[in-house]
Design a protein around this motif. Structure first.
Motif, short mmCIF file in Angstrom:
data_model
loop_
_atom_site.label_atom_id
_atom_site.label_comp_id
_atom_site.label_asym_id
_atom_site.label_seq_id
_atom_site.Cartn_x
_atom_site.Cartn_y
_atom_site.Cartn_z
N MET A 1 0.83 -1.21 0.00
CA MET A 1 0.00 0.00 0.00
C MET A 1 0.86 1.26 0.00
SD MET A 1 -3.12 0.95 -0.12
CE MET A 1 -3.89 -0.58 0.40
N MET A 2 1.93 1.24 0.83
CA MET A 2 2.80 2.40 0.88
C MET A 2 3.51 2.61 -0.44
SD MET A 2 2.15 3.50 3.84
CE MET A 2 3.38 4.75 3.99
N ARG A 3 3.75 1.51 -1.18
CA ARG A 3 4.41 1.65 -2.48
C ARG A 3 3.57 2.51 -3.42
NH1 ARG A 3 6.07 -4.39 -2.21
NH2 ARG A 3 3.88 -4.64 -2.73
N ALA A 4 2.26 2.29 -3.38
CA ALA A 4 1.38 3.07 -4.25
C ALA A 4 1.45 4.55 -3.92
CB ALA A 4 -0.06 2.57 -4.12
N LEU A 5 1.54 4.87 -2.63
CA LEU A 5 1.65 6.27 -2.23
C LEU A 5 2.92 6.90 -2.78
CD1 LEU A 5 0.46 6.11 1.49
CD2 LEU A 5 -0.68 7.29 -0.40
N PHE A 6 4.04 6.21 -2.62
CA PHE A 6 5.31 6.77 -3.08
C PHE A 6 5.38 6.83 -4.61
CE2 PHE A 6 6.73 5.37 1.21
CZ PHE A 6 7.08 6.62 1.68
N SER A 7 4.78 5.85 -5.29
CA SER A 7 4.74 5.88 -6.76
C SER A 7 3.92 7.08 -7.23
CB SER A 7 4.13 4.58 -7.30
OG SER A 7 4.96 3.49 -7.04
N ALA A 8 2.78 7.30 -6.57
CA ALA A 8 1.94 8.43 -6.95
C ALA A 8 2.62 9.75 -6.66
CB ALA A 8 0.61 8.35 -6.21
N ILE A 9 3.36 9.83 -5.56
CA ILE A 9 4.09 11.06 -5.24
C ILE A 9 5.15 11.35 -6.31
CG2 ILE A 9 5.75 12.07 -3.63
CD1 ILE A 9 4.18 10.68 -1.37
N SER A 10 5.86 10.30 -6.75
CA SER A 10 6.86 10.51 -7.80
C SER A 10 6.20 10.98 -9.09
CB SER A 10 7.66 9.22 -8.04
OG SER A 10 6.84 8.21 -8.63
N GLY A 11 5.01 10.45 -9.38
CA GLY A 11 4.28 10.89 -10.56
C GLY A 11 3.88 12.36 -10.47
N MET A 12 3.38 12.78 -9.30
CA MET A 12 2.99 14.17 -9.13
C MET A 12 4.20 15.10 -9.23
SD MET A 12 0.24 13.80 -5.99
CE MET A 12 -0.08 15.56 -5.94
N ARG A 13 5.29 14.72 -8.55
CA ARG A 13 6.48 15.57 -8.55
C ARG A 13 7.03 15.75 -9.97
NH1 ARG A 13 9.07 12.89 -5.15
NH2 ARG A 13 10.27 11.57 -6.61
N ASN A 14 7.12 14.68 -10.74
CA ASN A 14 7.72 14.77 -12.07
C ASN A 14 6.77 15.38 -13.10
OD1 ASN A 14 10.42 13.58 -11.70
ND2 ASN A 14 9.27 11.76 -11.08
N HIS A 15 5.46 15.24 -12.88
CA HIS A 15 4.54 15.93 -13.78
C HIS A 15 4.54 17.43 -13.50
CE1 HIS A 15 2.89 11.99 -14.96
NE2 HIS A 15 2.48 12.64 -16.05
N MET A 16 4.88 17.83 -12.29
CA MET A 16 5.08 19.24 -12.03
C MET A 16 6.28 19.76 -12.80
SD MET A 16 4.29 19.38 -7.92
CE MET A 16 4.85 21.06 -7.77
N SER A 17 7.35 18.97 -12.85
CA SER A 17 8.52 19.35 -13.65
C SER A 17 8.15 19.41 -15.13
CB SER A 17 9.66 18.36 -13.43
OG SER A 17 10.07 18.33 -12.08
N TYR A 18 7.33 18.48 -15.57
CA TYR A 18 6.85 18.46 -16.95
C TYR A 18 6.11 19.76 -17.26
CZ TYR A 18 4.58 16.43 -21.12
OH TYR A 18 4.15 16.17 -22.39
N MET A 19 5.25 20.18 -16.32
CA MET A 19 4.50 21.42 -16.53
C MET A 19 5.43 22.62 -16.53
SD MET A 19 1.56 22.74 -17.13
CE MET A 19 0.23 21.65 -16.59
N ASP A 20 6.48 22.58 -15.70
CA ASP A 20 7.46 23.68 -15.70
C ASP A 20 8.10 23.84 -17.07
OD1 ASP A 20 6.95 24.15 -13.03
OD2 ASP A 20 8.65 22.95 -12.32
N VAL A 21 8.48 22.73 -17.68
CA VAL A 21 9.13 22.77 -18.99
C VAL A 21 8.16 23.28 -20.06
CG1 VAL A 21 10.18 21.37 -20.81
CG2 VAL A 21 10.79 20.97 -18.42
N VAL A 22 6.93 22.76 -20.03
CA VAL A 22 5.92 23.19 -21.00
C VAL A 22 5.63 24.67 -20.83
CG1 VAL A 22 3.54 22.89 -21.75
CG2 VAL A 22 4.92 20.89 -21.21
N GLY A 23 5.50 25.11 -19.58
CA GLY A 23 5.25 26.53 -19.33
C GLY A 23 6.37 27.42 -19.85
N ASN A 24 7.62 26.95 -19.70
CA ASN A 24 8.75 27.72 -20.20
C ASN A 24 8.73 27.78 -21.73
OD1 ASN A 24 11.42 29.06 -19.78
ND2 ASN A 24 12.11 27.29 -20.95
N ASN A 25 8.36 26.67 -22.36
CA ASN A 25 8.25 26.68 -23.83
C ASN A 25 7.21 27.69 -24.30
OD1 ASN A 25 10.20 24.70 -24.21
ND2 ASN A 25 8.72 23.03 -24.25
N ILE A 26 6.05 27.68 -23.64
CA ILE A 26 4.98 28.60 -24.05
C ILE A 26 5.39 30.05 -23.78
CG2 ILE A 26 2.61 29.30 -23.55
CD1 ILE A 26 1.97 26.36 -23.00
N ALA A 27 6.10 30.28 -22.68
CA ALA A 27 6.53 31.64 -22.37
C ALA A 27 7.50 32.17 -23.42
CB ALA A 27 7.20 31.67 -20.99
#
Length: 429
Positions: A1-27
């Motif tokens: 169960m804890m694995r799912a939490l940490f996997s989801a956290i890694s997904g959220m953290r790296n999708h935030m980085s993804y959004m940072d890159v996309v936002g910089n491209n659009i800017a």
């Protein structure tokens, strides 16, 4: 169960980085020569629950059982594709159609850029006006030759500098003498003559108008040549005879081409004496008529080129596709004054951003390979244009949705895992 939490956290953290890159491209969608970035993900090594087994005793093999532990940011790549070129109409704006980079320097180190929004500084240097970095290349020598193997130097456009007058030494003519022209007669009226007027420059840059008459001789396909130039007095009468050597006649073959054998290879040697103005006297130059023809039809004589000109000052410049900088002088003369340098890299995607549209080499880009434009894939230089950003807005807005949904999905996994843990805790009630 804890694995799912940490996997989801890694997904959220790296999708935030993804959004940072996309936002910089659009800017940077309107940033000159900006190169878009692309995010790639990779999974983290999974936890092996059961290993694989090979077939044995009549049974088939079994596959390993692994539970993933989330995802990582694999890399942020730079897309070095060509941006479209947009006309700016400004003389000092340049764009590269190819894979090269302009070389700019602060006097200590060199940087590389695709941003060609340059300007002329107060000292005549070609610079980037936003950061003051000087554009690098090679200066031409006195013979208008550029040594691209020599060390680079800052490009300088010396507006106002003067060039000395150059006396005429050669004129190139082209045209046709009408084969149907009657035999020359002084008249009046004068018939059987084809005339052209040219301008010759002496050593002081004074212009001397010279009239050249081709008079049809009674002999077939033969023309007599007579030349007069303007008087040295205040009037401009063409009453000073020019001396012609070694011939004063030209002949043509029956095929219409000039007979180079009997016509001194089509070269008339002119001598203008008694200039009377302090210039080198006499003024001598070659009058090349080797391209003349004699066909039936209208006579037409044209001056194609000559190497003399008066003194002049640099008033403008032009840059060709090969990066050569031609100075344009007030006397109409064009002279090569320098050449832009371009850099190429084995792996341009490995370059490191330095801000202000600048790039630095990295361990994976290789060193800069300096050379002339239009060589070894560096590309051609386009004047009066700028390269636009290669950001594809449609793709970037699609990436916004992908990043948002990826983040949202990971957050839902955390919510569901929390609910399951809550149910587990409630078992003991």
């Amino acid at each position: 169960m804890m694995r799912a939490l940490f996997s989801a956290i890694s997904g959220m953290r790296n999708h935030m980085s993804y959004m940072d890159v996309v936002g910089n491209n659009i800017a940077n969608v309107n940033t000159i020569a900006y190169k878009a970035s692309r995010v790639t993900f990779q999974d983290i090594l999974g936890q092996t629950v059961k290993g694989a087994s090979s077939p044995q005793n009549g049974r088939g093999g079994t596959n390993p059982a692994q539970i993933g532990l989330g995802m990582n940011l694999g890399g942020i790549d730079t897309i070095m594709s060509q941006g479209s070129l947009q006309s700016s109409g400004k003389l000092t704006d340049f764009a590269i159609q190819g894979e090269g980079f302009f070389v700019v320097s602060d006097g200590t180190r060199s940087y590389y850029t695709r941003d060609g929004a340059f300007d002329i500084g107060v000292d005549g240097g070609l610079v980037n006006p936003t950061n003051g970095l000087r554009v690098m290349g090679w200066a031409a020598d006195a013979n208008q030759q550029v040594d691209s193997q020599a060390p680079m130097s800052a490009i300088n456009i010396p507006f106002g500098t003067r060039i000395s007058a150059q006396p005429s030494t050669k004129m190139q003519m082209a045209g046709n003498l009408d084969a149907g022209t009657p035999t020359y007669s002084a008249g009046p009226p004068e018939v059987g003559v084809v005339s052209t007027t040219v301008s010759a420059y002496d050593s002081l840059g004074n212009v001397h108008t010279t009239r050249v008459d081709f008079r049809k001789n009674a002999s077939p396909n033969t023309w007599d040549v007579v030349a007069n130039f303007d008087d040295s007095d205040a009037d401009t009468l063409l009453n000073n005879p020019a001396t012609l050597t070694p011939i004063t006649q030209v002949t043509f073959l029956s095929t219409g081409e000039i007979d180079l054998t009997t016509s001194n290879n089509g070269i008339l040697n002119f001598s203008l004496a008694s200039l009377g103005n302090g210039a080198t006297d006499p003024l001598t130059f070659d009058f090349d008529i080797s391209r003349f023809t004699q066909f039936a039809g209208q006579s037409q004589l044209n001056l194609q080129s000559q190497d003399g000109f008066p003194a002049g000052a640099l008033i403008s410049f032009a840059v060709g596709a090969s990066g050569e900088i031609a100075g344009i002088y007030s006397n109409g003369s064009n002279r090569i004054i320098g050449q832009l340098a371009l850099a190429s890299f084995v792996n341009p995607g490995g370059l490191q951003r330095a801000g202000q549209n600048l790039w630095n080499p990295s361990a994976n880009s290789g060193d800069a390979i300096i050379g002339e434009p239009n060589t070894n894939g560096r590309g051609a230089v386009s004047t009066g244009t700028l390269e636009t950003s290669n950001v594809d807005l449609a793709q970037q807005f699609t990436n916004v949705i992908i990043a948002q949904r990826g983040f949202q999905s990971s957050s839902r996994v955390i919510t569901a895992s929390d609910q399951m843990l809550q149910d587990l805790v409630n078992i003991i009630r």
